[in-house]
Every structure is written in structure tokens, then in C-alpha cells.
Design an enzyme around this catalytic site. Structure first.
Site, mmCIF file in Angstrom:
data_model
loop_
_atom_site.group_PDB
_atom_site.id
_atom_site.type_symbol
_atom_site.label_atom_id
_atom_site.label_comp_id
_atom_site.label_asym_id
_atom_site.label_seq_id
_atom_site.Cartn_x
_atom_site.Cartn_y
_atom_site.Cartn_z
ATOM 1 N N CYS A 139 -63.781 26.221 60.219
ATOM 2 C CA CYS A 139 -62.407 26.224 59.727
ATOM 3 C C CYS A 139 -61.435 25.984 60.876
ATOM 4 O O CYS A 139 -61.578 26.577 61.945
ATOM 5 C CB CYS A 139 -62.126 27.580 59.082
ATOM 6 S SG CYS A 139 -60.479 27.705 58.378
ATOM 7 N N HIS A 187 -64.038 25.631 49.893
ATOM 8 C CA HIS A 187 -63.475 26.167 51.136
ATOM 9 C C HIS A 187 -61.934 26.103 51.087
ATOM 10 O O HIS A 187 -61.252 27.088 51.384
ATOM 11 C CB HIS A 187 -64.024 25.374 52.330
ATOM 12 C CG HIS A 187 -63.500 25.805 53.656
ATOM 13 N ND1 HIS A 187 -64.300 26.340 54.640
ATOM 14 C CD2 HIS A 187 -62.239 25.780 54.182
ATOM 15 C CE1 HIS A 187 -63.546 26.640 55.694
ATOM 16 N NE2 HIS A 187 -62.294 26.293 55.447
ATOM 17 N N GLU A 188 -61.417 24.952 50.675
ATOM 18 C CA GLU A 188 -59.953 24.789 50.622
ATOM 19 C C GLU A 188 -59.362 25.627 49.487
ATOM 20 O O GLU A 188 -58.285 26.216 49.642
ATOM 21 C CB GLU A 188 -59.574 23.307 50.446
ATOM 22 C CG GLU A 188 -60.077 22.382 51.548
ATOM 23 C CD GLU A 188 -59.820 22.892 52.959
ATOM 24 O OE1 GLU A 188 -58.776 23.535 53.171
ATOM 25 O OE2 GLU A 188 -60.666 22.668 53.837
ATOM 26 N N HIS A 191 -58.779 29.071 50.602
ATOM 27 C CA HIS A 191 -57.583 29.233 51.437
ATOM 28 C C HIS A 191 -56.360 29.591 50.603
ATOM 29 O O HIS A 191 -55.555 30.429 51.010
ATOM 30 C CB HIS A 191 -57.271 27.938 52.199
ATOM 31 C CG HIS A 191 -57.941 27.854 53.540
ATOM 32 N ND1 HIS A 191 -57.709 28.764 54.537
ATOM 33 C CD2 HIS A 191 -58.819 26.955 54.049
ATOM 34 C CE1 HIS A 191 -58.426 28.436 55.607
ATOM 35 N NE2 HIS A 191 -59.114 27.342 55.338
HETATM 36 ZN ZN LIG Z 1 -60.519 26.435 56.527
#
Ligand SMILES: [Zn+2]
Length: 203
Positions: A139, A187-188, A191
Site C-alpha cells: 500500500c 484493497h481500494e 480504503h
Molecule cells: Zn492501499
């Protein structure tokens, strides 16, 4: 009506949907941050090393109301793209540059074009029944650390693109180097919930 909204929020909080705060347009502070540079200027990437940054990275984001003909959004997206390019990332989410909005870019890495896709107000509407362990997640906001993370091998998603067109797609794959678009999206997506890959480590 209120009951119905509450019920929807309850359903959301159980799983993969975003928070139930109403969609709003950019605030004055958000617009000020977007306009700290031109299209060619990358943003500073927030990291968990800085306590103030960390607070923003850990805050769940909100939907954006106006997508079509939104000049602030266009500038934000272009600057997010140059930031991602500069950092050599394959995805970037708005909270990583200091804006808590449900907006991110992800690379369609399974495609030959490796097109970078914009996702606004995204939802994960279905996923594989079980998780797998994705190898060496990383990340931009967590410098110098790699770790294996728990992910779904496939997801079905809905999001708006930069033109305000609603898209529904299924992404799959959790294997590098080219078959892991599903993981990049997850993953995004994490966030914008304030979740980082270090929260879902696996052996
Ligand atoms: Zn990330």
C-alpha cells in the site's frame, strides 16, 4: 420512510456496502485541497506513520452527489492519476490523498491495456463464499511493508465511472502478476471504509 432508511443502513453495516450517510457535494475544504495544484501536480500521499494522516486513513468515506459535469471531480481524478503514476501504484483511493470520499482508481490488470478505471460510489454486491490468502499485498500509505491479506477470489461490483455511467461487473483473480484485479478492487474498496490490508493479514 425513516424506518426504511434505517433498515437499509442496518443491512449495509452487515457487509460490504458503504455507510449510509447521505451523498453530498464536495465541501469548501475538500475543494480547497483539490485546487492546491493543477492537473499535472501530484498530491502528497498520506501514510500511517503520521498520526494526523492515519486519522484520515481510518475514517469511513462518504458518497459524492454530483458526478456529471463536476470540474472539481475531474481535477481530483486527474491529480489522483498523476499521484498514482508518480508512486508507481496500481490503485489509489481518495482518502490516501486526504479526501474522505467513496472514490478510487484501480488498474484492470487482467486486461492487455492495463486500463486505469475510475470507481465512484462503489458497492460490492456479491462475492465468493470464502476468502483466500493473497500474497504480498502492499500500500502506498504503508511504506516499506508487504503482507499477505485475506481476499475474495471473485466479487461482483457496481460503481459509477467518471462520466456518471453506472457499471456492473464481475472481477476475479488473486494471483500475480496479471490475474488479481478482484484484489486491487477490494484493497481500494477497503480504503474508503477506513480499512487497511494490515487489518486482514493471513499466513
Ligand atoms: Zn492501499
Amino acid at each position: 420512510m425513516i424506518k426504511r432508511i434505517l433498515l437499509l443502513c442496518l443491512i449495509s453495516s452487515f457487509g460490504m456496502l458503504t455507510a449510509c450517510s447521505p451523498a453530498l457535494n464536495f465541501s469548501k475544504q475538500e475543494r480547497a485541497l483539490i485546487h492546491t495544484g493543477t492537473e499535472a501536480n501530484p498530491f502528497r500521499v498520506l501514510t500511517i506513520v503520521d498520526p494526523k494522516d492515519s486519522q484520515i486513513l481510518r475514517t469511513p468515506s462518504r458518497d459524492l452527489k454530483k458526478i456529471k459535469n463536476n470540474k472539481d471531480l475531474s481535477l481530483l481524478l486527474k491529480r489522483m492519476q498523476v499521484t498514482m503514476d508518480k508512486e508507481e501504484g496500481i490503485g489509489i483511493a481518495a482518502p490516501q490523498i486526504g479526501i474522505n470520499r467513496n472514490i478510487f482508481l484501480f488498474t484492470r490488470i487482467h486486461e492487455t491495456s492495463k486500463k486505469v478505471q475510475v470507481a465512484i460510489n462503489p458497492k460490492i454486491i456479491a462475492h465468493a463464499p470464502e476468502t483466500v490468502c493473497f500474497k504480498r499485498d502492499g500500500c502506498l500509505s504503508i511504506p516499506d511493508i508487504r503482507g499477505n491479506s485475506r481476499r475474495y477470489d471473485w466479487i461482483e461490483v457496481r460503481y459509477y465511472d467518471e462520466n456518471g455511467i453506472l457499471k456492473q461487473e464481475k472481477f476475479s483473480g488473486h494471483v500475480r502478476p496479471e490475474n488479481f484485479t478482484a484484489v486491487i478492487f477490494q484493497h481500494e474498496f477497503d480504503h474508503i471504509q477506513g480499512v487497511l490490508f494490515i487489518d486482514k493479514l493471513c499466513e
